[in-house]
Design a protein around this motif. Structure first.
Motif, mmCIF file in Angstrom:
data_model
loop_
_atom_site.group_PDB
_atom_site.id
_atom_site.type_symbol
_atom_site.label_atom_id
_atom_site.label_comp_id
_atom_site.label_asym_id
_atom_site.label_seq_id
_atom_site.Cartn_x
_atom_site.Cartn_y
_atom_site.Cartn_z
ATOM 1 N N GLU A 60 19.552 10.910 6.619
ATOM 2 C CA GLU A 60 18.369 10.914 5.762
ATOM 3 C C GLU A 60 17.138 11.373 6.535
ATOM 4 O O GLU A 60 16.079 10.766 6.506
ATOM 5 C CB GLU A 60 18.167 9.539 5.124
ATOM 6 N N ARG A 61 17.304 12.448 7.282
ATOM 7 C CA ARG A 61 16.245 13.152 8.001
ATOM 8 C C ARG A 61 15.690 12.437 9.227
ATOM 9 O O ARG A 61 14.680 12.846 9.776
ATOM 10 C CB ARG A 61 15.090 13.527 7.075
ATOM 11 N N ARG A 62 16.324 11.358 9.660
ATOM 12 C CA ARG A 62 15.801 10.703 10.857
ATOM 13 C C ARG A 62 16.896 9.969 11.612
ATOM 14 O O ARG A 62 17.946 9.668 11.077
ATOM 15 C CB ARG A 62 14.631 9.778 10.528
ATOM 16 N N HIS A 63 16.585 9.670 12.866
ATOM 17 C CA HIS A 63 17.475 8.876 13.694
ATOM 18 C C HIS A 63 17.330 7.419 13.271
ATOM 19 O O HIS A 63 16.334 7.047 12.650
ATOM 20 C CB HIS A 63 17.096 9.064 15.163
ATOM 21 N N PRO A 64 18.300 6.566 13.596
ATOM 22 C CA PRO A 64 18.202 5.162 13.185
ATOM 23 C C PRO A 64 16.886 4.530 13.654
ATOM 24 O O PRO A 64 16.457 4.724 14.796
ATOM 25 C CB PRO A 64 19.403 4.503 13.869
ATOM 26 N N GLN A 65 16.283 3.771 12.777
ATOM 27 C CA GLN A 65 14.980 3.180 13.067
ATOM 28 C C GLN A 65 15.033 2.266 14.289
ATOM 29 O O GLN A 65 14.134 2.295 15.137
ATOM 30 C CB GLN A 65 14.465 2.414 11.859
ATOM 31 N N GLY A 66 16.081 1.459 14.397
ATOM 32 C CA GLY A 66 16.211 0.575 15.552
ATOM 33 C C GLY A 66 16.307 1.339 16.862
ATOM 34 O O GLY A 66 15.765 0.909 17.892
ATOM 35 N N PHE A 67 16.988 2.474 16.838
ATOM 36 C CA PHE A 67 17.094 3.334 18.018
ATOM 37 C C PHE A 67 15.708 3.832 18.413
ATOM 38 O O PHE A 67 15.317 3.783 19.583
ATOM 39 C CB PHE A 67 18.037 4.507 17.715
ATOM 40 N N GLU A 68 14.961 4.295 17.423
ATOM 41 C CA GLU A 68 13.607 4.790 17.687
ATOM 42 C C GLU A 68 12.703 3.679 18.218
ATOM 43 O O GLU A 68 11.896 3.913 19.119
ATOM 44 C CB GLU A 68 13.007 5.412 16.434
ATOM 45 N N VAL A 69 12.830 2.476 17.684
ATOM 46 C CA VAL A 69 12.032 1.344 18.167
ATOM 47 C C VAL A 69 12.367 1.067 19.636
ATOM 48 O O VAL A 69 11.467 0.855 20.458
ATOM 49 C CB VAL A 69 12.257 0.090 17.288
ATOM 50 N N LEU A 70 13.652 1.081 19.985
ATOM 51 C CA LEU A 70 14.054 0.849 21.362
ATOM 52 C C LEU A 70 13.502 1.930 22.284
ATOM 53 O O LEU A 70 12.995 1.642 23.371
ATOM 54 C CB LEU A 70 15.587 0.787 21.472
ATOM 55 N N VAL A 71 13.583 3.186 21.867
ATOM 56 C CA VAL A 71 13.044 4.287 22.677
ATOM 57 C C VAL A 71 11.543 4.092 22.884
ATOM 58 O O VAL A 71 11.028 4.211 24.005
ATOM 59 C CB VAL A 71 13.352 5.653 22.033
ATOM 60 N N SER A 72 10.845 3.782 21.827
ATOM 61 C CA SER A 72 9.400 3.570 21.925
ATOM 62 C C SER A 72 9.065 2.395 22.842
ATOM 63 O O SER A 72 8.171 2.493 23.694
ATOM 64 C CB SER A 72 8.830 3.334 20.529
ATOM 65 N N ALA A 73 9.792 1.302 22.700
ATOM 66 C CA ALA A 73 9.544 0.116 23.521
ATOM 67 C C ALA A 73 9.899 0.344 24.992
ATOM 68 O O ALA A 73 9.340 -0.303 25.876
ATOM 69 C CB ALA A 73 10.330 -1.072 22.978
ATOM 70 N N SER A 74 10.808 1.280 25.261
ATOM 71 C CA SER A 74 11.270 1.571 26.626
ATOM 72 C C SER A 74 10.628 2.837 27.190
ATOM 73 O O SER A 74 11.049 3.320 28.247
ATOM 74 C CB SER A 74 12.792 1.736 26.639
ATOM 75 N N ARG A 75 9.631 3.351 26.507
ATOM 76 C CA ARG A 75 9.032 4.646 26.870
ATOM 77 C C ARG A 75 8.615 4.710 28.346
ATOM 78 O O ARG A 75 8.911 5.686 29.030
ATOM 79 C CB ARG A 75 7.836 4.933 25.954
#
Length: 180
Positions: A60-75
């Protein structure tokens, strides 16, 4: 060298990709740890890690939201290391879909404010037997854009395994951050 693979999978193709990457890394004599981003209770550790591979599918046009949250939190930790992202999508299977597949990744990078050192747009798979009517119509008329594809037992894999192996070899040959 020690690598960490952070991944999330939805239908199983990304996990299949991660398994292939893990085998290749081990065959080339490196250590590797896996972290499934969908395990919301697990803690992620970057100690002793030289490089990170991130892998996630697009739905649905995006990567899993939880994955994105983890990437952002681990930036901050990710920016200190050599990183590669593998974005798995059906759009990447077709030359006329590559621009859209890149847009999915660009949008994730904007949301997470994280840009990896390397990117790979990798074609996924169709698993028609697991789709309901609505999902099958989206896959056929939007993702496949009306293309007829042969399914074997309800599955059609588009992943270019040779391209994946070559890209991983290239990433492994990059000097880790801080190496001379």
């Amino acid at each position: 060298m020690e690598l960490l693979i952070i991944y999330e999978t939805v239908e199983g193709q990304t996990r299949k990709v991660v398994d292939a990457v893990e085998q290749q890394i081990r065959a080339e004599g490196h250590g590797v740890r896996l972290f499934n981003a969908s395990d919301r209770l697990a803690s992620i550790y970057f100690e002793g890690v030289d490089k990170v591979i991130l892998a996630a599918p697009v739905h649905e046009r995006r990567h899993p939201q939880g994955f994105e949250v983890l990437v952002s939190a681990s930036r901050e930790e990710l920016q200190a290391l050599q990183t590669m992202i593998i974005s798995v999508s059906l759009k990447a299977a077709f030359s006329d879909g590559l621009e859209e597949a890149q847009e999915y990744l660009n949008e994730m990078e904007m949301r997470t404010r994280f840009k990896p050192n390397r990117e790979l747009l990798l074609a996924g798979a169709v698993r028609a037997s697991s789709y309901g009517y609505f999902e099958s119509q989206i896959v056929q008329n939007v993702l496949l854009d009306g293309r007829e594809v042969d399914l074997v037992d309800g599955v059609r894999e588009f992943t270019d395994w040779d391209k994946l192996r070559a890209e991983i070899s290239g990433f492994l040959s990059m000097k880790p951050t801080g190496a001379t």
